[in-house]
Motif scaffolding. Structure first.
Motif, short mmCIF file in Angstrom:
data_model
loop_
_atom_site.label_atom_id
_atom_site.label_comp_id
_atom_site.label_asym_id
_atom_site.label_seq_id
_atom_site.Cartn_x
_atom_site.Cartn_y
_atom_site.Cartn_z
N LYS A 197 -9.29 3.17 -2.50
CA LYS A 197 -10.17 2.22 -1.91
C LYS A 197 -9.35 0.97 -1.45
CE LYS A 197 -14.46 -0.61 -2.54
NZ LYS A 197 -13.88 -1.80 -2.54
N GLU A 198 -8.81 0.40 -2.33
CA GLU A 198 -8.23 -0.81 -2.17
C GLU A 198 -6.93 -0.50 -1.14
OE1 GLU A 198 -8.65 0.65 -4.99
OE2 GLU A 198 -10.17 -1.00 -5.88
N ASP A 199 -6.22 0.36 -1.22
CA ASP A 199 -4.89 0.60 -0.29
C ASP A 199 -5.57 1.02 1.10
OD1 ASP A 199 -3.08 0.28 -2.16
OD2 ASP A 199 -2.74 2.46 -2.77
N GLY A 200 -6.41 1.67 1.12
CA GLY A 200 -6.99 2.05 2.46
C GLY A 200 -7.70 0.77 2.98
N GLU A 201 -8.46 -0.07 2.50
CA GLU A 201 -9.01 -1.29 3.12
C GLU A 201 -7.59 -2.19 3.61
OE1 GLU A 201 -13.03 -1.08 0.35
OE2 GLU A 201 -11.30 -2.67 -0.12
N VAL A 202 -6.76 -2.28 2.74
CA VAL A 202 -5.67 -3.05 3.06
C VAL A 202 -4.79 -2.64 4.47
CG1 VAL A 202 -3.13 -4.23 2.66
CG2 VAL A 202 -5.30 -4.05 1.16
N MET A 203 -4.82 -1.08 4.69
CA MET A 203 -4.26 -0.62 5.77
C MET A 203 -5.05 -0.85 7.13
SD MET A 203 -2.83 2.79 4.39
CE MET A 203 -1.29 3.25 3.56
N MET A 204 -6.38 -0.92 6.95
CA MET A 204 -7.42 -0.96 8.02
C MET A 204 -7.06 -2.41 8.44
SD MET A 204 -10.46 0.92 6.35
CE MET A 204 -11.67 0.31 7.61
N ALA B 7 -12.40 -7.12 -1.42
CA ALA B 7 -11.72 -7.94 -2.12
C ALA B 7 -10.35 -8.00 -2.11
CB ALA B 7 -12.05 -7.94 -3.69
N SER B 8 -9.82 -6.64 -1.64
CA SER B 8 -8.28 -6.31 -1.58
C SER B 8 -7.88 -7.18 -0.31
CB SER B 8 -8.03 -4.95 -1.27
OG SER B 8 -8.44 -4.23 -2.79
N VAL B 9 -8.62 -7.14 0.76
CA VAL B 9 -8.37 -7.77 1.98
C VAL B 9 -8.41 -9.30 1.91
CG1 VAL B 9 -8.99 -8.32 4.32
CG2 VAL B 9 -9.17 -6.00 3.28
N ARG B 10 -9.27 -9.82 1.12
CA ARG B 10 -9.13 -11.21 0.59
C ARG B 10 -7.90 -11.71 -0.01
NH1 ARG B 10 -14.68 -10.14 -0.08
NH2 ARG B 10 -14.76 -10.24 -2.28
N ARG B 11 -7.39 -10.68 -0.91
CA ARG B 11 -6.24 -11.05 -1.75
C ARG B 11 -5.05 -10.91 -0.58
NH1 ARG B 11 -3.62 -6.76 -6.21
NH2 ARG B 11 -1.78 -7.94 -6.63
N ARG B 12 -4.95 -9.94 0.21
CA ARG B 12 -3.87 -9.78 1.09
C ARG B 12 -3.94 -11.13 2.17
NH1 ARG B 12 0.39 -8.63 3.72
NH2 ARG B 12 0.53 -7.05 5.33
N GLU B 13 -5.08 -11.56 2.37
CA GLU B 13 -5.04 -12.78 3.31
C GLU B 13 -4.66 -14.10 2.61
OE1 GLU B 13 -9.40 -13.12 4.11
OE2 GLU B 13 -9.04 -12.59 6.06
N GLU B 14 -5.07 -14.17 1.38
CA GLU B 14 -4.35 -15.38 0.50
C GLU B 14 -2.83 -15.15 0.35
OE1 GLU B 14 -6.09 -18.03 -0.71
OE2 GLU B 14 -7.58 -17.22 0.50
N PHE B 15 -2.26 -13.97 0.18
CA PHE B 15 -1.07 -13.95 0.16
C PHE B 15 -0.18 -14.15 1.26
CE2 PHE B 15 2.93 -11.53 1.21
CZ PHE B 15 3.64 -11.81 0.08
N GLN B 16 -1.03 -14.17 2.70
CA GLN B 16 -0.49 -14.27 4.15
C GLN B 16 -0.46 -15.72 4.05
OE1 GLN B 16 1.43 -11.72 4.44
NE2 GLN B 16 0.64 -10.99 6.37
N LYS B 17 -1.65 -16.74 3.72
CA LYS B 17 -1.61 -17.91 3.98
C LYS B 17 -0.66 -18.70 2.98
CE LYS B 17 -6.74 -17.80 4.62
NZ LYS B 17 -8.00 -18.20 4.23
N LYS B 18 -0.31 -18.03 1.87
CA LYS B 18 0.66 -19.02 1.02
C LYS B 18 2.02 -18.91 1.65
CE LYS B 18 -1.88 -18.52 -3.53
NZ LYS B 18 -1.98 -17.85 -4.72
N LYS B 19 2.25 -17.52 2.10
CA LYS B 19 3.62 -17.25 2.64
C LYS B 19 3.90 -17.76 4.12
CE LYS B 19 7.00 -13.61 3.31
NZ LYS B 19 8.04 -14.11 2.43
N TYR B 20 2.68 -17.67 4.88
CA TYR B 20 2.98 -18.23 6.19
C TYR B 20 2.16 -19.46 6.70
CZ TYR B 20 5.22 -13.62 6.14
OH TYR B 20 6.04 -12.31 6.24
#
Length: 425
Positions: free
Chosen positions: A231-238, A401-414
């Protein structure tokens, strides 16, 4: 490719947009496919090849005439006052053409209706460029259009957004304080002319395409009550794919052939996310009419009426959203649209039901309700009723929640403004 299924289906090192805290993985899919010859892999890929609105753009003419014509066309493109720098040659092949360095063309590894893909090694004249690409682990491939293909036909397929982005990218590189930005799309570095007069794109190599990964994971499933990914991997891919579509739309590029085989993947071990997806095969999008049932009903109708050239308005952002929904169906379910339908071999009947009776793929119960609603929203018959890509990103962020985690990583990096926010919302 838009006209050759898996844009870069062989493994390679991670591209420059790979997060710095990740490692490249062993060549998992490449190892699995080594038992097949290149010819066998190409034959297998043909089911994913897309269709062109104007077949004359891929008809092959006299090779000698094409070579001479292409040289003249290429020189004209190089003289363009805005994006002439996108068009370059290598190996000092012609003193009249601007040269970027040395290029060694390696083995062919894929093919499509318009072009063939080759491994490539580049040595840039500027040593700093070589140091940068080596530090980032970037490798290259060439998408070479077939012998006899006239550049004067191909250039009408080039979206202006691709060329304009190259100008913006070069300005950023020259800046004393260049801003580091993530990439949600395959990086097309140059349009080049080979010594024999063939036109090619020089592009960054990724590990493999998403369709290959889906098929690998589907083969490893122990039951039929789940898709190819967690579920988590698929949502991040989307989410990653949606970011790529947002970038395209913000640069006035309609993909016209979005599907898992036109999404490239970088795979990592011992880090999260395990896979990062980038949208590919948009560099010759004008004139492509898509692939089978990834096409929206309005495009299927135009194809039935043989009116695709007369109805360019059907190739819209909303049509890309429809195809995005089908690509997410691949991610969530692992299947191609209607591949298990009782009438999957009756194309005309299925097309009629899609166009006139709102037939859509059946979404399994294991897919969460919000994700089913998202896909069904993308598949609305009325293009105006489909969500925008910005609305889709909001839906993903709200529900995952996985997408929100991905968003936070992107915000911290970029930084907070890591997205290419669409001006077409």
């Amino acid at each position: 490719m838009g006209n050759s299924c898996a844009c870069m289906s062989q493994p390679g090192k991670a591209s420059a947009s790979t997060p710095s805290n990740t490692e490249s993985t062993p060549n998992t899919i490449g190892e699995c496919s080594n038992s097949m010859s290149v010819e066998e892999q190409i034959e297998r890929s043909k089911v994913h090849w897309s269709t062109l609105a104007d077949q004359s753009s891929i008809s092959l003419g006299d090779e000698g005439k094409a070579e001479e014509s292409n040289k003249q066309e290429f020189m004209e493109l190089q003289r363009h006052p805005t994006w002439g720098g996108f068009f370059r040659t290598f190996n000092g092949e012609d003193e009249n053409l601007y040269d970027n360095g040395e290029l060694v063309v390696g083995e062919k590894f894929a093919e499509g209706g318009q072009a063939e893909l080759f491994h490539a090694k580049v040595t840039w004249w500027n040593p700093k460029d070589n140091e940068m690409f080596e530090r980032k682990g970037v490798e290259f491939v060439l998408k070479v259009f077939k012998k006899g293909t006239f550049l004067r036909s191909l250039k009408s397929q080039l979206p202006n957004g691709l060329l304009q982005f190259h100008v913006e990218d070069m300005e950023k590189v020259k800046s004393p304080t260049p801003k580091v930005t993530p990439r949600y799309f395959c990086h097309v570095h140059r349009g080049i002319l080979l010594k024999n007069g063939q036109f090619a794109f020089l592009m960054e190599k990724e590990h493999f395409d998403l369709r290959s990964l889906i098929e690998r994971n589907m083969g490893l499933r122990s039951d039929g009550d789940c898709g190819p990914f967690s579920k988590e991997d698929g949502e991040v891919m989307m989410y990653d794919i949606a970011l790529g579509v947002e970038w395209l739309h913000n640069h006035d590029i309609i993909h016209r052939d979005l599907k898992a085989s036109n999404v490239l993947v970088r795979e990592f071990k011992s880090t999260w996310p395990k896979w990062i997806c980038v949208v590919a095969d948009y560099e010759c999008s004008i004139g492509v009419v898509g692939t089978n049932f990834f096409r929206a009903p309005e495009i299927l109708q135009a194809c039935n009426d043989k009116m695709t050239n007369q109805r360019p308005e059907v190739f819209s952002r909303a049509a890309d959203i429809y195809a995005y929904g089908m690509t997410c169906y691949e991610v969530l379910v692992g299947k191609l649209p209607f591949e298990d339908h009782p009438h999957h071999n009756k194309m005309s009947l299925l097309k009629d039901h899609v166009i006139n009776h709102d037939l859509r793929p059946k979404i399994p119960e294991y897919v969460e309700v919000w994700a089913r609603n998202l896909l069904n929203g993308c598949w609305q018959r009325d293009p105006r009723a489909r969500p925008s890509i910005g609305e889709i990103l909001d839906i993903l962020s709200t529900n995952s929640a996985s997408v929100r985690r991905r968003e936070e990583f992107q915000k911290k990096k970029y930084g907070e403004n890591f997205r290419f926010v669409s001006k077409h919302e």
